[in-house]
Design an enzyme around this catalytic site. Structure first.
Site, PDB file in Angstrom:
ATOM      1  N   HIS A 164     -23.614  49.970  25.047  1.00 55.47           N
ATOM      2  CA  HIS A 164     -22.339  50.425  24.474  1.00 55.47           C
ATOM      3  C   HIS A 164     -22.595  51.242  23.202  1.00 55.47           C
ATOM      4  CE1 HIS A 164     -18.002  49.761  23.214  1.00 55.47           C
ATOM      5  NE2 HIS A 164     -18.565  50.017  22.043  1.00 55.47           N
ATOM      6  N   GLU A 165     -23.424  50.702  22.310  1.00 53.45           N
ATOM      7  CA  GLU A 165     -23.684  51.386  21.035  1.00 53.45           C
ATOM      8  C   GLU A 165     -24.389  52.724  21.249  1.00 53.45           C
ATOM      9  OE1 GLU A 165     -22.173  50.532  18.519  1.00 53.45           O
ATOM     10  OE2 GLU A 165     -21.579  48.560  19.227  1.00 53.45           O
ATOM     11  N   HIS A 168     -22.152  55.465  22.348  1.00 53.35           N
ATOM     12  CA  HIS A 168     -21.422  56.120  21.238  1.00 53.35           C
ATOM     13  C   HIS A 168     -22.194  57.338  20.733  1.00 53.35           C
ATOM     14  CE1 HIS A 168     -17.862  53.786  20.621  1.00 53.35           C
ATOM     15  NE2 HIS A 168     -18.512  52.653  20.406  1.00 53.35           N
ATOM     16  N   TYR A 179     -12.279  59.344  16.555  1.00 56.98           N
ATOM     17  CA  TYR A 179     -12.185  57.886  16.612  1.00 56.98           C
ATOM     18  C   TYR A 179     -10.829  57.398  16.121  1.00 56.98           C
ATOM     19  CZ  TYR A 179     -14.526  53.389  17.191  1.00 56.98           C
ATOM     20  OH  TYR A 179     -14.916  52.142  17.634  1.00 56.98           O
ATOM     21  N   GLU A 188     -14.137  54.548  22.967  1.00 57.86           N
ATOM     22  CA  GLU A 188     -14.490  53.140  23.197  1.00 57.86           C
ATOM     23  C   GLU A 188     -14.653  52.840  24.685  1.00 57.86           C
ATOM     24  OE1 GLU A 188     -15.428  50.377  21.730  1.00 57.86           O
ATOM     25  OE2 GLU A 188     -15.695  51.658  19.997  1.00 57.86           O
ATOM     26  N   ASP A 261      -6.948  48.874  13.820  1.00 60.32           N
ATOM     27  CA  ASP A 261      -8.053  49.251  14.698  1.00 60.32           C
ATOM     28  C   ASP A 261      -8.032  50.757  15.005  1.00 60.32           C
ATOM     29  OD1 ASP A 261     -10.225  48.940  16.495  1.00 60.32           O
ATOM     30  OD2 ASP A 261      -8.878  48.544  18.187  1.00 60.32           O
ATOM     31  N   HIS A 266      -9.999  49.846  20.193  1.00 59.94           N
ATOM     32  CA  HIS A 266     -10.580  48.782  21.021  1.00 59.94           C
ATOM     33  C   HIS A 266      -9.506  48.055  21.831  1.00 59.94           C
ATOM     34  CE1 HIS A 266     -13.604  49.133  17.754  1.00 59.94           C
ATOM     35  NE2 HIS A 266     -14.483  48.808  18.673  1.00 59.94           N
TER      36      HIS A 266
HETATM   37 ZN    ZN Z   1     -17.688  50.782  20.366  1.00 59.56          ZN
END
Ligand code: ZN
Length: 345
Positions: A164-165, A168, A179, A188, A261, A266
């Protein structure tokens, strides 16, 4: 916040979840979550020098793992680099192996040579902060906390979080989705989709065998939750007095419009996540092969930084038509999926 090259900060645990933990808990659990929130805020906007331009042969990985030794200075002390043998530190080895598996997935399946498609070095820092309840991509590298040991395990434990990271980083180099709001939720969602696909690829699972859970194994056993998010059933990943309930919607009717958020990056990611799951399960087989490829090409070639859900939907449909045909099973499955989540009519 815009996820620009200079100051991208994309964390796996959203601020609203940390706030819930602070609100619902006492003692160490509360203190650790609060400290994570404070450190996260301090980190935002910080800029770093990048020294990760690579000169390695095409298709070869270049990994480095650093140890922050419970500090918040990055990158920390070098703990393992490409080709060196295992260390006694499990988090170091997990970061090394997880970033390697993610590199292999993108290279072998989509022909992508690292984050920038030019062999960029994959840098990770483990043991960031003290009992730090998060993992993040800061625009240059991955960073993992150890978790508080009460609610969270160490953040390198789940391969899908590592993937996941890293995704990005790819998003930042390609669509560079801002974002915030819908573009942020797409950012996301792309990380969740490919995070899950990499796990499925490693486990050789087809779309019906996969758990479609982000971060399974991240919660300590006492916590009532399968993981952070569910692509298969958004809103059902966890429900625990110490965390509250998973707030993700699966349909535009439940779209979150509030300011938390970054405008629900998310939270509303549940909607495109569910569209991906629906399309993948309608097609069957290995999800990374067809629907995954369509999503990857959409991210790489089609989305702009300010894309909204509807534009993303139309892009996936156009790419599906180009690759598989206007009346193909794949195109129909994708149209049906985006309709089912209320993004298109
Ligand atoms: Zn993320």
């Amino acid at each position: 916040m815009n996820c620009q090259h200079q100051n991208c900060f994309c964390s796996i645990i959203p601020p609203h979840l940390l706030s819930e933990i602070v609100y619902r808990n006492t003692g160490k659990t509360r203190e650790n979550a609060l400290q994570t929130l404070i450190t996260t805020e301090q980190f935002r906007g910080m800029r770093q020098n990048s020294s990760s331009t690579a000169f390695v042969p095409i298709g070869q990985k270049w990994r480095v793992v650093f140890d922050a030794r419970a500090n918040t200075y990055l990158p920390g002390v070098l703990a393992r680099s490409e080709g060196s043998s295992k260390t006694r530190d499990i988090a170091v080895n997990e970061a090394y192996d997880g970033s390697g598996a993610t590199y292999d997935f993108y290279w072998q399946i989509y022909g992508r040579n690292s984050i920038d498609d030019r062999g960029m070095r994959l840098s990770s820092t483990v043991h960031y902060g003290k009992n730090y309840d998060n993992a993040f991509w800061n625009g240059y590298q991955m960073v993992y906390g150890d978790g508080d040991g009460i609610i969270f395990e160490r953040f390198t434990k789940s391969i899908d979080i590592i993937a996941h990271e890293l995704t990005h980083g790819i998003t930042q180099r390609e669509a560079n989705l801002a974002y915030y709001g819908q573009s942020g939720a797409l950012n996301e969602s792309m990380s969740d989709v490919f995070g899950s696909l990499i796990k499925q690829w490693i486990l050789k699972q087809n779309s019906s065998q996969a758990d479609w859970i982000m971060g399974s194994g991240l919660f300590k056993p006492k916590i009532k939750g399968l993981g952070l998010r569910s692509l298969k059933q958004p809103g059902t990943a966890y429900d625990d007095p110490r965390l509250g309930k998973d707030p993700q919607p699966a349909h535009m009717d439940e779209y979150y419009n509030g300011p938390e958020d970054n405008g629900g990056v998310h939270i509303n990611s549940g909607i495109p996540n569910y569209a991906f799951y629906l399309a993948a399960s309608a097609i069957g087989g290995y999800a990374w092969e067809r629907i995954g490829r369509i999503w990857y090409l959409t991210l790489r070639d089609s989305l702009r930084w300010d894309a909204n859900f509807e534009q993303a939907a139309q892009s996936t449909i156009i790419i599906a038509k180009q690759i598989y045909g206007v009346r193909s099973k794949e195109t129909n499955a994708i149209i049906k999926a985006w309709r089912q989540v209320g993004v298109i009519r």
